[in-house]
Design an enzyme around this catalytic site. Structure first.
Site, PDB file in Angstrom:
ATOM      1  N   GLU A   1       0.822  -1.209   0.000  1.00  0.00           N
ATOM      2  CA  GLU A   1       0.000   0.000   0.000  1.00  0.00           C
ATOM      3  C   GLU A   1       0.855   1.257   0.000  1.00  0.00           C
ATOM      4  O   GLU A   1       0.534   2.229  -0.682  1.00  0.00           O
ATOM      5  CB  GLU A   1      -0.966   0.004   1.194  1.00  0.00           C
ATOM      6  CG  GLU A   1      -2.034  -1.082   1.132  1.00  0.00           C
ATOM      7  CD  GLU A   1      -3.000  -0.901  -0.039  1.00  0.00           C
ATOM      8  OE1 GLU A   1      -3.010   0.174  -0.657  1.00  0.00           O
ATOM      9  OE2 GLU A   1      -3.755  -1.852  -0.321  1.00  0.00           O
TER      10      GLU A   1
ATOM     11  N   TYR B   1      -6.187   6.696   3.939  1.00  0.00           N
ATOM     12  CA  TYR B   1      -6.417   5.630   2.957  1.00  0.00           C
ATOM     13  C   TYR B   1      -5.644   4.366   3.311  1.00  0.00           C
ATOM     14  O   TYR B   1      -6.210   3.261   3.370  1.00  0.00           O
ATOM     15  CB  TYR B   1      -6.022   6.068   1.527  1.00  0.00           C
ATOM     16  CG  TYR B   1      -5.839   4.855   0.655  1.00  0.00           C
ATOM     17  CD1 TYR B   1      -6.946   4.174   0.161  1.00  0.00           C
ATOM     18  CD2 TYR B   1      -4.576   4.308   0.437  1.00  0.00           C
ATOM     19  CE1 TYR B   1      -6.802   3.004  -0.557  1.00  0.00           C
ATOM     20  CE2 TYR B   1      -4.421   3.147  -0.283  1.00  0.00           C
ATOM     21  CZ  TYR B   1      -5.535   2.495  -0.782  1.00  0.00           C
ATOM     22  OH  TYR B   1      -5.387   1.327  -1.467  1.00  0.00           O
TER      23      TYR B   1
ATOM     24  N   ASP C   1      -9.769   5.822  -1.869  1.00  0.00           N
ATOM     25  CA  ASP C   1      -8.628   6.298  -2.651  1.00  0.00           C
ATOM     26  C   ASP C   1      -9.156   7.204  -3.763  1.00  0.00           C
ATOM     27  O   ASP C   1     -10.342   7.518  -3.822  1.00  0.00           O
ATOM     28  CB  ASP C   1      -7.834   5.110  -3.213  1.00  0.00           C
ATOM     29  CG  ASP C   1      -8.564   4.453  -4.372  1.00  0.00           C
ATOM     30  OD1 ASP C   1      -9.796   4.585  -4.438  1.00  0.00           O
ATOM     31  OD2 ASP C   1      -7.900   3.817  -5.216  1.00  0.00           O
TER      32      ASP C   1
ATOM     33  N   CYS D   1     -14.690   3.566 -14.803  1.00  0.00           N
ATOM     34  CA  CYS D   1     -15.035   4.946 -14.447  1.00  0.00           C
ATOM     35  C   CYS D   1     -13.745   5.749 -14.335  1.00  0.00           C
ATOM     36  O   CYS D   1     -13.407   6.309 -13.304  1.00  0.00           O
ATOM     37  CB  CYS D   1     -15.806   4.953 -13.132  1.00  0.00           C
ATOM     38  SG  CYS D   1     -16.659   6.500 -12.785  1.00  0.00           S
TER      39      CYS D   1
ATOM     40  N   CYS E   1     -19.280   4.377 -19.646  1.00  0.00           N
ATOM     41  CA  CYS E   1     -20.539   4.122 -18.942  1.00  0.00           C
ATOM     42  C   CYS E   1     -21.269   2.914 -19.511  1.00  0.00           C
ATOM     43  O   CYS E   1     -22.032   2.250 -18.807  1.00  0.00           O
ATOM     44  CB  CYS E   1     -21.418   5.360 -18.987  1.00  0.00           C
ATOM     45  SG  CYS E   1     -20.641   6.816 -18.246  1.00  0.00           S
TER      46      CYS E   1
ATOM     47  N   CYS F   1     -20.375  -0.078 -17.539  1.00  0.00           N
ATOM     48  CA  CYS F   1     -20.492   0.031 -16.077  1.00  0.00           C
ATOM     49  C   CYS F   1     -21.729  -0.705 -15.571  1.00  0.00           C
ATOM     50  O   CYS F   1     -22.841  -0.474 -16.065  1.00  0.00           O
ATOM     51  CB  CYS F   1     -20.575   1.500 -15.679  1.00  0.00           C
ATOM     52  SG  CYS F   1     -20.817   1.732 -13.903  1.00  0.00           S
TER      53      CYS F   1
ATOM     54  N   CYS G   1     -26.434   5.853 -11.620  1.00  0.00           N
ATOM     55  CA  CYS G   1     -25.357   6.838 -11.520  1.00  0.00           C
ATOM     56  C   CYS G   1     -25.811   8.180 -12.059  1.00  0.00           C
ATOM     57  O   CYS G   1     -26.345   8.271 -13.169  1.00  0.00           O
ATOM     58  CB  CYS G   1     -24.134   6.352 -12.301  1.00  0.00           C
ATOM     59  SG  CYS G   1     -22.785   7.557 -12.364  1.00  0.00           S
TER      60      CYS G   1
END
Length: 303
Positions: free
Chosen positions: A51, A134, A152, A206, A213, A216, A222
């Site tokens: 991370e 985060y 994030d 995205c 889209c 998605c 959305c």
DNA sequence: GAACCGTGGAT
DNA sequence: TATCCAAGGTT
């Protein structure tokens, strides 16, 4: 903002049930190639290292460095004992080498103050150097299975678009965290997969500039679906070429690749502006990224 | 809150 | 080629 214009009603975010129902099957089908730190058996320390390395560095560039790093220093105590010069060289060209320094500090703190055990509580994790909101959440969720929002840049963008905006603001806000939290189902393991899936959705579908889209799984829920992202940078961009960071980068690159200590003449050769160079070298010394030997030559720090 | 901190992949 | 921006954190 026009003062007389009616305040736009924020789009309602998808319910946790709907989101999980749509997102998780998509995630199972389109998950990116396995990242090495997702393999079963990866330690909490391994997750922490992954991370930190992934902060502002693409995961594809991180993966090979992480493999070599964990093979060389598997546990916090191993990294704690390593010469800092070796740590900085292994970090290589991932950028922001201060992260490597803080990671070694982390290793020393975990080894000496936590008995070698990475904390599982986000608040405790945030006390470690280089671990912010985060990263703390990511470790607590992805390794320990806690139920927390993991926010994030991808999640912030996805949530902003669910709400009808083209992108999130410049900095993480309480609203971002609350919105992301409101999307999570009550069950911790499922919530963890939703967070991972949201990150993946932002990375693959995205995306910042051209969201797809049509691909998605949540487009019908959305507020931004089908809209174009306005041209131009979504936030203020920092210059790099010709800046102090550029000079620092050149100095660090020289010392990483040098066999031994280097004299002032070789430092001077990396940048034409002596003032800028002096400033950068002073900073790097002050931050512990470089050191000097008894002859006044420059080198990566031994400890 | 804004500026700063590296480097390279993608377009 | 130039610009955008990436599993952020700190000051």
């Amino acid at each position: 903002m026009g003062g007389m214009r009616a305040v736009e009603t924020p789009e309602a975010l998808p319910s946790p049930d709907l989101l999980a129902e749509r997102l998780l099957p998509w995630f199972d089908a389109y998950n990116r190639t396995e990242l090495p730190w997702r393999r079963p058996g990866t330690t909490a320390w391994g997750v922490l290292v992954s991370e930190v390395m992934s902060q502002q560095t693409q995961v594809a560039r991180v993966a090979p460095v992480w493999e070599a790093w964990m093979a060389r220093w598997p546990a916090p105590a191993d990294l704690a004992d390593a010469p800092t010069a070796d740590v900085l060289r292994e970090w290589g060209r991932m950028g922001y080498p201060r992260r490597a320094l803080r990671l070694q500090e982390c290793a020393r703190i975990v080894a000496t103050e936590h008995g070698g055990v990475v904390p599982s509580d986000p608040a405790e994790l945030e006390r470690l150097p280089g671990i912010g909101v985060y990263t703390a959440a990511a470790i607590a969720v992805f390794h320990y299975g806690g139920r927390h929002a993991v926010v994030d840049t991808n999640v912030r963008r996805v949530v902003a678009r669910f709400g009808g905006r083209s992108d999130a603001g410049t900095a993480t806000t309480r609203t971002d965290l609350a919105d992301a939290e409101s999307l999570l189902p009550p069950d911790a393991p499922t919530a963890a997969r939703v967070s991972l899936a949201l990150m993946e959705l932002g990375a693959l579908v995205c995306t910042a500039r051209k969201p797809e889209c049509g691909a998605c799984p949540v487009s019908d829920a959305c507020g931004f679906s089908g809209q174009e992202v306005p041209a131009g940078p979504s936030r203020k961009r920092q210059k790099y070429k010709g800046t102090n960071r550029h000079v620092r980068g050149e100095v660090m690159a020289l010392l990483r690749e040098a066999e031994g200590p280097v004299g002032r003449d070789r430092i001077d050769a990396v940048w034409p502006d002596a003032r800028m160079l002096d400033e950068a070298v002073s900073q790097l010394i002050a931050e512990g990224l470089i050191g000097t030997d008894e002859a006044g030559r420059f080198e990566l720090p031994s400890q």
